[in-house]
Every structure is written in structure tokens, then in C-alpha cells.
Scaffold this motif. Structure first.
Motif: not given
Ligand SMILES: [Mg+2]
Ligand SMILES: Nc1ncnc2c1ncn2[C@@H]1O[C@H](COP(=O)(O)OP(=O)(O)O)[C@@H](O)[C@H]1O
Lengths: 228, 295
Positions: A162-163, A42
């Protein structure tokens, strides 16, 4: 294009999140960024979006040097990116259509442009029958499609996720990945952060693996190292 | 700026006001209260000033000439009097004229029968440039050779000058304090909106909206609240002023002529109210949104 050169990032509390990261992503690539929780994934995304600045090294995104970018230039850099998060981040009291149109309106697009572009993007992500729904009325997979449509609507050069499948079941996750692959095939560079091994292995793509703030492997065809 | 954007700012600004109806109402009330106090004190200061001006034009010092002086000798003093700094001009009044005026004023009275003009004296009516220097001028007049004594209502004039100074100081202080209070309330009202919309603001930034674009709807919100506050205060101040004037004229000796009529101050007052209202709105909204625009 994305280029990290010897990037270090320490947070204010002293946490060394990145310890010398270098990689390049060329236009048109599809890249997975993998690594265990807390490895710095992240942090890399936040550096790309200009939310944080590198402590050392240079971060280049679509010809903007993010270590030295003028504050007033930041919005124009961000228009070259589309960002997707694990928690969708939709506006709850706006419809699907309004959520996507909002992203165009706030960068000054005309009503005409919006009316032409939004239906096209919603059809691309497979939500053309859901345009008047509110986010709560949709499944998680559908909400993430709205977020992808919003990321895509301003025609960015790079999509960063992000994910994106962190809250979804395996079948929905696969659908979202296939959607991102389709978007990549239409010409947009895609960078996906994930720690779902099976998912990465079912696509034969480039994989950058990091652990404890360092790159431990960077290979093609779904190959990566799990540990140092 | 495209029309599309402009309508967006207005629509967002207006809807924020209604979404936080109570706080919007409260902030308008505070602005109104502040503007009313500011305005009332300013009008009071203007009126006291006006009264002092009127007194300056009316107020006169009587300088009485020595009884033994002939009329020619008495008239010869005039240049001496007008040489005094604060003296605007002096008018010579013979004892006979003074007597006639006196009798005329008290026409129906019999008290003065049997008296004649010899009891009065030749005198100068001395007009001043600045009423606040009345005491000094009076003293200077007593030193003019041939002037026996001087009569001046310094107490009244000094009182008014003191009131003016106090009112002026209080007005300046109050305006400053109330401006800061209004700003504080305004920025907190708009902060409610920015807080409620923090996700939206984050998305705007993420997709590349400029700070100016993000800021405008909140500035519009502040502008509208400030403007409403200004217009409401102006109307209330208008009514209040009329009522107070009536009270003042009927309840005291102050003449109608010395009170400034509202129409003479209405335009500057309206402009001042709008300027303060809009200023509070813009600065308040800037303060409210500041923290969200950093990254
Ligand atoms: Mg993360
Ligand atoms: N704002 C922050 N302040 C301090 N430390 C942070 C902050 N954000 C992340 N970290 C730390 O930096 C490291 C990397 O975090 P992150 O990039 O979020 O990892 P990942 O996304 O791979 O799970 C972790 O040790 C995390 O605790």
C-alpha cells in the motif's frame, strides 16, 4: 488468486468507500492499483487482509472467502499474504535480522528454518550487509526493503504493498518497484497501490484505476484513465 | 508445541515483567496484600471453628438432680436426658464424687472445712452434639422431671458461634472483593505491556500468528506474577501466623492446644494461594489482551 465480485463497503459513519468493485488477479500477475486520495485503495487492501469485511459482495483471496471466513482460520489466510505499508512498520528495538526472523518465529517456524531462510531473503532484497542494524540507522529505502523481506520471508503467494514508495524519493521509489518486479518474476503475485503516475508509466504492467469507489479502467501495459 | 515456541513465550513473558518493573512490583504487592487478608481471615475462621469444636467436646451442661431423689431414682433419669435431640451423652456423677473432685481442686483451701458432701447434689454432666444449640438444650433439660436446675455457660459458646458466623461471612465477602481488585490490577499491569507492544501485536496478526500464540507471552507474564505473589504471601502468612499465635497464647487465656498449628494448614493454604495467584494471572492477562485480538 484474488477475486472481487460486486464489492460494496460502507464504514460505520456511513462513508461509502467502495460502490460495486469487481476484478480478478490471477497467480503470477503484477498489478498496479491507482486512484486519487480517498478513492478507496486502502479499503481494498484492508478487505484483502481481512482487517475489515465487505458490506456486500464477495472477496476471495487464495481460496478463502473473506466474507464468511471463520475467525480461527484468519491467521492461516494471512500466511498466504505478505503486506507492505508506506510507513514500513518495523519494530524499532529489533535489528534488521530480528525484524525479519520475528515474522517466521510468530507463526511457529523452527530456529533451523529461520536461520536458513532469513539470510536468503535479506540477500534477495540487497540488505545482506545490514543485518545487525536497527531500523533508525537505515535510510527510508532500506527500511522498506526490510519490510519487503519480512513480507516475503514466509513465502506468501501474494505480496500486497500500500503506497510502498510514498515516503521515498523518485530514485529509491524506482529501486523498490524494481525489487517488487524481481520478486514477481520469481513467482509471487504482486499488487501495488500507488498514485505516482510516472512510476506506473515506466513499468508496462496491468493497471486498475479507481475513483470514488468504482473501477474506471482496467488495462494492460501501463495504460489507465485519470478521470471518469 | 515446539520447544522453540515454549522458550519464546517464557522469554517474552519474563522480559515484560522486567520492562515494567515498577508495575510488576505493584501488582505483586497488591496480590500479596489481597492474599494475606484472604488467608488471615480464612485462618481466623478455621481457628474459631476449631475453638468451637474443642468447646463442643469439652463443654458440658450440668443438670442437678432434686435433693430428695435417691441415687437409684437419680440414675433412672439418664434415659430421659439422652432422649433430648442435641444431647450426645450424659454422665452421672454422685454427690460424693462431685464433692471429692471439688475438694481436690481446691486442695489447699480451708474455706470448705466444716462443710460436707450433703451440700452438693447428684448431677449429670451432659455433652452436646452442637454447641450452637446450647440454649435450647438447656431449656429442654430443665423440663426433665427430677432435674432441679441446669447450669450452662451459654454466653461464651453463643459468643463464639456468633464470631464464627461473622468471620465466615466476612471472609467470603472479602475474598470476592479482593479477587476482583487483584484481577483489575493484574489486567492493568499487563495492559501496559500490551499497549507498549501494540505494534508488535499488529505485526504478529498481519503475518498470521494465531490468537493463542499472541496471547501466551502475556499469560506467562500473568502466571509468573501470580505465582510470585502466591509464594511471597505464603511465606509472609507463615511468619505472621507464628507471631500472632505467640501473642495470643501469651496474652490471653486461649490454650496452645486450641490454636491450629501452621503445618496442619500449610499445604491446603499453599495450594489455595497458588490457585488464586495463577487464576488472577491467567484471567487478568486474558482480559488485558482481549481487545487486541478482535480483528
Ligand atoms: Mg490509502
Ligand atoms: N475507518 C474509516 N471510517 C470511516 N471512513 C473511512 C475509514 N477509512 C477510510 N474512510 C473513508 O473511505 C474513503 C476511502 O478511503 P481509503 O480507502 O483510505 O482511500 P485511499 O487509500 O484511496 O486514499 C475515504 O472517503 C475515507 O475518508
Amino acid at each position: 488468486m484474488v477475486q472481487f465480485t460486486d464489492v460494496f463497503k460502507s464504514y460505520e459513519n456511513g462513508t461509502k468507500a467502495l460502490r460495486g468493485i469487481s476484478f480478478t488477479i490471477n497467480d503470477g500477475e503484477f498489478v498496479f492499483l491507482v486512484g486519487p486520495s480517498g478513492s478507496g485503495k486502502t479499503t481494498i487492501i484492508k478487505l484483502l487482509t481481512g482487517e475489515i469485511a465487505p458490506t456486500e459482495g464477495t472477496v476471495m483471496v487464495n481460496n478463502y472467502d473473506l466474507g464468511h471466513i471463520r475467525f480461527s482460520k484468519m491467521p492461516y489466510m494471512r500466511r498466504t499474504l505478505g503486506v507492505v505499508f508506506q510507513d514500513y512498520r518495523l519494530i524499532e528495538d529489533k535489528t534488521v535480522y530480528e525484524n525479519v526472523a520475528f515474522a517466521m518465529r510468530v507463526i511457529g517456524a523452527s530456529g533451523k528454518e529461520i536461520r536458513r531462510r532469513v539470510p536468503y531473503v535479506l540477500e534477495l532484497v540487497g540488505l545482506d550487509t545490514r543485518t545487525r542494524r536497527k531500523p533508525q540507522e537505515l535510510s527510508g529505502g532500506e527500511q522498506q526493503r526490510v519490510a519487503i523481506a519480512r513480507a516475503l520471508v514466509n513465502n506468501p503467494r501474494l505480496i500486497i504493498a500500500d503506497e510502498p514508495t510514498g515516503n521515498l524519493d523518485p530514485a529509491r521509489s524506482l529501486e523498490i518497484m524494481m525489487l517488487l518486479q524481481k520478486i514477481n518474476e520469481l513467482g509471487t503475485t504482486v499488487l501495488v497501490v500507488t498514485h505516482e503516475k510516472e512510476l506506473v508509466e515506466s513499468f508496462s504492467k496491468r493497471v486498475i484505476a479507481i475513483d470514488a469507489g468504482k473501477i474506471i479502467s482496467d488495462g494492460m501495459d501501463g495504460y489507465y484513465r485519470y478521470e471518469r | 508445541m515446539r520447544g522453540n515456541r515454549f522458550t519464546y513465550y517464557i522469554r517474552e513473558g519474563v522480559s515484560s515483567i522486567f520492562n515494567h518493573g515498577f508495575m510488576s512490583f505493584a501488582s505483586v504487592c497488591i496480590i500479596v496484600a489481597c492474599l494475606l487478608i484472604m488467608g488471615s481471615f480464612t485462618l481466623l475462621a478455621l481457628n474459631v471453628d476449631n475453638i468451637i469444636d474443642t468447646m463442643e467436646s469439652q463443654n458440658e451442661i450440668m443438670a442437678f438432680v432434686n435433693e430428695t431423689f435417691s441415687e437409684e431414682e437419680a440414675r433412672a433419669i439418664e434415659p430421659e436426658i439422652e432422649r433430648i435431640d442435641n444431647v450426645d451423652y450424659a454422665v452421672f456423677v454422685t454427690r460424693d464424687t462431685a464433692w471429692e473432685d471439688f475438694v481436690e481442686t481446691y486442695e489447699n483451701s480451708t474455706t470448705f472445712e466444716g462443710l460436707d458432701s450433703s451440700v452438693t447434689r447428684d448431677r449429670f454432666v451432659v455433652y452436646l452434639k452442637d454447641i450452637s444449640l446450647m440454649e435450647e438444650t438447656r431449656d429442654a433439660l430443665t423440663y426433665v422431671p427430677g432435674i432441679d436446675y441446669v447450669r450452662a455457660s451459654t454466653q461464651i459458646s453463643q459468643g463464639f458461634v456468633r464470631i464464627r458466623n461473622i468471620v465466615t461471612l466476612a471472609s467470603i465477602g472479602l475474598v470476592a472483593v479482593l479477587f476482583i481488585i487483584s484481577l483489575f490490577i493484574m489486567s492493568n499491569t499487563i495492559k501496559l505491556t500490551t499497549f507498549e507492544r501494540r505494534d508488535e501485536i499488529a505485526i504478529m496478526k498481519m503475518v498470521g500468528a494465531t490468537s493463542t500464540f499472541i496471547r501466551w507471552p502475556f499469560v506467562v507474564q500473568g502466571l509468573i506474577l501470580g505465582l510470585i505473589g502466591a509464594l511471597v504471601s505464603f511465606t509472609l502468612e507463615w511468619g505472621l501466623y507464628q507471631v500472632l499465635i505467640q501473642q495470643l497464647i501469651s496474652g490471653s487465656g486461649i490454650s496452645f492446644l486450641t490454636v491450629i498449628p501452621f503445618y496442619r494448614v500449610s499445604i491446603p493454604l499453599l495450594i489455595a494461594y497458588c490457585a488464586v495467584g495463577l487464576g488472577v494471572g491467567v484471567i487478568g492477562s486474558m482480559l488485558a489482551i482481549k481487545n487486541y485480538l478482535k480483528v
